[in-house]
Design a protein around this motif. Structure first.
Motif, mmCIF file in Angstrom:
data_model
loop_
_atom_site.group_PDB
_atom_site.id
_atom_site.type_symbol
_atom_site.label_atom_id
_atom_site.label_comp_id
_atom_site.label_asym_id
_atom_site.label_seq_id
_atom_site.Cartn_x
_atom_site.Cartn_y
_atom_site.Cartn_z
ATOM 1 N N MET A 1 0.840 -1.181 0.000
ATOM 2 C CA MET A 1 0.000 0.000 0.000
ATOM 3 C C MET A 1 0.885 1.245 0.000
ATOM 4 N N GLN A 2 0.576 2.147 -0.898
ATOM 5 C CA GLN A 2 1.370 3.353 -1.042
ATOM 6 C C GLN A 2 0.689 4.503 -0.301
ATOM 7 N N GLY A 3 1.451 5.219 0.517
ATOM 8 C CA GLY A 3 0.898 6.334 1.273
ATOM 9 C C GLY A 3 1.135 7.659 0.552
ATOM 10 N N TYR A 4 0.365 8.656 0.921
ATOM 11 C CA TYR A 4 0.512 9.981 0.346
ATOM 12 C C TYR A 4 1.264 10.869 1.318
ATOM 13 N N LYS A 5 2.069 11.754 0.777
ATOM 14 C CA LYS A 5 2.805 12.692 1.615
ATOM 15 C C LYS A 5 1.978 13.946 1.832
ATOM 16 N N THR A 6 2.004 14.459 3.026
ATOM 17 C CA THR A 6 1.292 15.682 3.347
ATOM 18 C C THR A 6 2.163 16.867 2.982
ATOM 19 N N PHE A 7 1.564 17.851 2.296
ATOM 20 C CA PHE A 7 2.305 19.044 1.901
ATOM 21 C C PHE A 7 2.153 20.114 2.968
ATOM 22 N N MET A 8 3.249 20.711 3.370
ATOM 23 C CA MET A 8 3.244 21.830 4.305
ATOM 24 C C MET A 8 3.985 22.987 3.655
ATOM 25 N N ALA A 9 3.331 24.116 3.518
ATOM 26 C CA ALA A 9 3.949 25.294 2.916
ATOM 27 C C ALA A 9 5.015 25.850 3.857
ATOM 28 N N LYS A 10 6.071 26.370 3.260
ATOM 29 C CA LYS A 10 7.148 26.995 4.026
ATOM 30 C C LYS A 10 7.129 28.501 3.755
ATOM 31 N N PRO A 11 7.401 29.322 4.767
ATOM 32 C CA PRO A 11 7.304 30.775 4.584
ATOM 33 C C PRO A 11 8.160 31.304 3.438
ATOM 34 N N ARG A 12 9.329 30.753 3.218
ATOM 35 C CA ARG A 12 10.194 31.269 2.145
ATOM 36 C C ARG A 12 9.635 30.964 0.761
ATOM 37 N N ASP A 13 8.856 29.887 0.635
ATOM 38 C CA ASP A 13 8.267 29.542 -0.654
ATOM 39 C C ASP A 13 7.011 30.351 -0.954
ATOM 40 N N VAL A 14 6.319 30.779 0.087
ATOM 41 C CA VAL A 14 5.050 31.483 -0.087
ATOM 42 C C VAL A 14 5.261 32.913 -0.562
ATOM 43 N N GLU A 15 6.340 33.563 -0.142
ATOM 44 C CA GLU A 15 6.571 34.976 -0.459
ATOM 45 C C GLU A 15 6.559 35.250 -1.956
ATOM 46 N N GLN A 16 7.094 34.347 -2.775
ATOM 47 C CA GLN A 16 7.153 34.575 -4.212
ATOM 48 C C GLN A 16 5.796 34.363 -4.887
ATOM 49 N N GLN A 17 4.861 33.699 -4.223
ATOM 50 C CA GLN A 17 3.591 33.359 -4.839
ATOM 51 C C GLN A 17 2.452 34.310 -4.481
ATOM 52 N N ARG A 18 2.721 35.365 -3.749
ATOM 53 C CA ARG A 18 1.648 36.267 -3.334
ATOM 54 C C ARG A 18 1.101 37.044 -4.528
ATOM 55 N N LYS A 19 -0.227 37.143 -4.582
ATOM 56 C CA LYS A 19 -0.903 37.907 -5.623
ATOM 57 C C LYS A 19 -1.583 39.110 -4.989
ATOM 58 N N TRP A 20 -1.963 40.052 -5.830
ATOM 59 C CA TRP A 20 -2.734 41.213 -5.398
ATOM 60 C C TRP A 20 -4.100 41.124 -6.051
ATOM 61 N N TYR A 21 -5.149 41.330 -5.261
ATOM 62 C CA TYR A 21 -6.511 41.300 -5.766
ATOM 63 C C TYR A 21 -7.174 42.649 -5.523
ATOM 64 N N LEU A 22 -8.033 43.045 -6.451
ATOM 65 C CA LEU A 22 -8.771 44.299 -6.368
ATOM 66 C C LEU A 22 -10.256 43.975 -6.239
ATOM 67 N N VAL A 23 -10.906 44.572 -5.244
ATOM 68 C CA VAL A 23 -12.329 44.346 -5.008
ATOM 69 C C VAL A 23 -13.036 45.690 -5.040
ATOM 70 N N ASP A 24 -14.076 45.790 -5.874
ATOM 71 C CA ASP A 24 -14.922 46.979 -5.905
ATOM 72 C C ASP A 24 -16.111 46.717 -4.981
ATOM 73 N N ALA A 25 -16.200 47.465 -3.893
ATOM 74 C CA ALA A 25 -17.204 47.208 -2.857
ATOM 75 C C ALA A 25 -18.554 47.842 -3.152
ATOM 76 N N THR A 26 -18.737 48.421 -4.318
ATOM 77 C CA THR A 26 -19.992 49.084 -4.641
ATOM 78 C C THR A 26 -21.155 48.094 -4.629
#
Length: 145
Positions: A1-26
């Protein structure tokens, strides 16, 4: 039986993936806006969400003065502030807050939907009363709510 590995994000990897979103609240109900924005700030909309790492994105909210409050919330709901002294509890109705400082009202409601922990998600929230904002250089994507 093959098990799955759990993914845990690391702070240094997350910094490059940040996006900016714009919301119009009208004409968007304030509670619905706050819930969706809080989810994006925490990063729960991403598959690599990890509870102990800040995987969230930046959110810019424009037209905060045009947000919609349904029912009688505009007169019945209050924003509280406490000075720390006896008798120092002040309460302001949403109507007054929306007229004087709509950015602060939206910030307070969104912060209320965020967890109280060390990750400080609210630093990535930018709110503006009108349609203009200084974050064009980040090329924010439109976030539909």
């Amino acid at each position: 039986m093959q098990g799955y590995k759990t993914f845990m994000a690391k702070p240094r990897d997350v910094e490059q993936q940040r996006k900016w979103y714009l919301v119009d609240a009208t004409d968007i109900p304030l509670g619905r806006l706050a819930a969706r924005v809080a989810r994006v700030l925490m990063g729960k909309h991403k598959p690599e969400y990890t509870p102990h790492v800040d995987t969230g994105d930046f959110v810019v909210i424009i037209n905060a003065a045009n947000v919609k409050l349904t029912g009688r919330k505009i007169d019945q709901s209050l924003v509280y502030s406490y000075s720390g002294y006896k008798g120092g509890l002040k309460s302001v109705p949403y109507r007054v807050m929306l007229e004087k400082n709509p950015e602060r009202l939206v910030e307070i409601v969104v912060k209320g939907m965020l967890p109280r922990n060390k990750l400080k998600y609210a630093r990535k929230l930018k709110v503006y009363a009108g349609p203009d904002h200084p974050h064009e250089a980040q090329k924010p994507e439109i976030l539909d709510i």
